[in-house]
Scaffold this active site. Structure first.
Site, PDB file in Angstrom:
ATOM      1  N   LYS A   9       0.836  -1.203   0.000  1.00  0.00           N
ATOM      2  CA  LYS A   9       0.000   0.000   0.000  1.00  0.00           C
ATOM      3  C   LYS A   9       0.876   1.260   0.000  1.00  0.00           C
ATOM      4  CE  LYS A   9      -3.892  -2.344   2.268  1.00  0.00           C
ATOM      5  NZ  LYS A   9      -4.721  -2.412   3.503  1.00  0.00           N
ATOM      6  N   TYR A  49     -12.018  -3.088  -3.779  1.00  0.00           N
ATOM      7  CA  TYR A  49     -12.602  -3.175  -2.431  1.00  0.00           C
ATOM      8  C   TYR A  49     -14.138  -3.131  -2.476  1.00  0.00           C
ATOM      9  CZ  TYR A  49      -8.117  -2.673   0.089  1.00  0.00           C
ATOM     10  OH  TYR A  49      -6.866  -2.882   0.633  1.00  0.00           O
ATOM     11  N   ASN A 112      -1.846  -0.190   7.351  1.00  0.00           N
ATOM     12  CA  ASN A 112      -1.340  -1.541   7.610  1.00  0.00           C
ATOM     13  C   ASN A 112      -0.494  -2.132   6.473  1.00  0.00           C
ATOM     14  OD1 ASN A 112      -3.445  -2.096   5.916  1.00  0.00           O
ATOM     15  ND2 ASN A 112      -4.488  -3.529   7.284  1.00  0.00           N
ATOM     16  N   HIS A 115      -1.726  -5.564   1.324  1.00  0.00           N
ATOM     17  CA  HIS A 115      -2.968  -6.291   1.035  1.00  0.00           C
ATOM     18  C   HIS A 115      -2.618  -7.697   0.583  1.00  0.00           C
ATOM     19  CE1 HIS A 115      -6.763  -7.454  -0.835  1.00  0.00           C
ATOM     20  NE2 HIS A 115      -6.007  -7.900  -1.834  1.00  0.00           N
ATOM     21  N   GLU A 126      -8.840 -10.495  -8.296  1.00  0.00           N
ATOM     22  CA  GLU A 126      -7.912  -9.370  -8.118  1.00  0.00           C
ATOM     23  C   GLU A 126      -6.772  -9.420  -9.137  1.00  0.00           C
ATOM     24  OE1 GLU A 126      -6.930  -9.692  -3.934  1.00  0.00           O
ATOM     25  OE2 GLU A 126      -8.996  -9.216  -3.349  1.00  0.00           O
TER      26      GLU A 126
HETATM   27  N1  UDP Z   1      -9.638  -1.328   7.401  1.00  0.00           N
HETATM   28  C1  UDP Z   1      -9.742  -0.253   8.251  1.00  0.00           C
HETATM   29  N2  UDP Z   1     -10.549  -0.354   9.370  1.00  0.00           N
HETATM   30  C2  UDP Z   1     -11.231  -1.496   9.653  1.00  0.00           C
HETATM   31  C3  UDP Z   1     -11.108  -2.597   8.784  1.00  0.00           C
HETATM   32  C4  UDP Z   1     -10.307  -2.479   7.662  1.00  0.00           C
HETATM   33  O1  UDP Z   1      -9.147   0.792   8.015  1.00  0.00           O
HETATM   34  O2  UDP Z   1     -11.934  -1.559  10.672  1.00  0.00           O
HETATM   35  C5  UDP Z   1      -8.794  -1.225   6.208  1.00  0.00           C
HETATM   36  C6  UDP Z   1      -7.463  -1.937   6.396  1.00  0.00           C
HETATM   37  O3  UDP Z   1      -6.456  -1.150   5.743  1.00  0.00           O
HETATM   38  C7  UDP Z   1      -7.689  -3.245   5.693  1.00  0.00           C
HETATM   39  C8  UDP Z   1      -8.592  -2.821   4.540  1.00  0.00           C
HETATM   40  O4  UDP Z   1      -9.440  -1.829   5.103  1.00  0.00           O
HETATM   41  O5  UDP Z   1      -6.463  -3.833   5.264  1.00  0.00           O
HETATM   42  C9  UDP Z   1      -9.421  -3.912   3.934  1.00  0.00           C
HETATM   43  O6  UDP Z   1     -10.174  -4.555   4.951  1.00  0.00           O
HETATM   44  P1  UDP Z   1     -10.236  -6.122   5.053  1.00  0.00           P
HETATM   45  O7  UDP Z   1     -11.275  -6.470   6.058  1.00  0.00           O
HETATM   46  O8  UDP Z   1     -10.397  -6.712   3.680  1.00  0.00           O
HETATM   47  O9  UDP Z   1      -8.797  -6.519   5.669  1.00  0.00           O
HETATM   48  P2  UDP Z   1      -7.547  -7.275   5.011  1.00  0.00           P
HETATM   49  O10 UDP Z   1      -8.096  -8.318   4.076  1.00  0.00           O
HETATM   50  O11 UDP Z   1      -6.726  -6.239   4.293  1.00  0.00           O
HETATM   51  O12 UDP Z   1      -6.800  -7.872   6.164  1.00  0.00           O
HETATM   52 MG    MG Z   2      -9.443  -8.103   2.525  1.00  0.00          MG
END
Ligand code: UDP
Ligand code: MG
Length: 149
Positions: A9, A49, A112, A115, A126
């Site tokens: 990211k 997303y 974080n 991805h 994707e």
């Molecule tokens: N995210 C966030 N707050 C939340 C949950 C997710 O900012 O409460 C962001 C975080 O950067 C995350 C992304 O949205 O990586 C996509 O969410 P997902 O649940 O798909 O998590 P991932 O698959 O990336 O672990």
């Molecule tokens: Mg995800």
């Protein structure tokens, strides 16, 4: 062989962690089959997303993801999707174990670093979205015999 879409990211790119993230997938034994640095459009990120569009954090996620270029990659190998996510750590970096990328390098969920696809079907979706002209089909030959029995 399974494939997964892994993306550094904007914070990871700007903090100079691209090499570190690539290194962890390389040293595990996964094979790189696609890689690019790109400034994604809002439209592409909304598609990527799309399952999260009704979440309260969606607008801030878009702002975050549009804040700079990202590095998209496809890694190939046995159990690449699930193991790829274990290499990344939990969505919340504070819940991520040391030794994972998020456990070692970040603190906030909204910064974080990376991805990783969450299932084989989402990985294929994707990969098609980020690499519409396909990935590189190449054979590691001898290296595969040193990694797989
Ligand atoms: N995210 C966030 N707050 C939340 C949950 C997710 O900012 O409460 C962001 C975080 O950067 C995350 C992304 O949205 O990586 C996509 O969410 P997902 O649940 O798909 O998590 P991932 O698959 O990336 O672990
Ligand atoms: Mg995800």
């Amino acid at each position: 062989m399974e494939r997964t879409y892994i993306m550094v990211k904007p914070d990871g790119v700007e903090r100079g962690l691209v090499g570190e993230i690539i290194k962890r997938f390389e040293q595990k034994g996964y094979q790189l089959v696609a890689l690019k640095l790109v400034s994604p459009t809002k439209q592409l990120l909304e598609e990527h997303y799309k399952d999260l569009k009704d979440k309260p954090f969606f607008p801030s996620l878009m702002t975050y993801m549009l804040s700079g270029p990202v590095v998209g990659m496809v890694w190939r190998g046995k159990d690449a999707v699930k193991t790829g996510r274990r290499i990344l750590g939990e969505t919340n970096p504070l819940a991520s174990n040391p030794g994972t990328i998020r456990g070692d390098f970040c603190i906030d969920m909204g910064r974080n670093l990376c991805h990783g696809s969450d299932a084989v079907e989402s990985a294929e979706r994707e990969i098609a979205l980020w690499f519409p002209s396909g990935v590189v089909e190449w054979d590691r030959k001898r290296v595969n015999s040193l990694i797989y029995e």
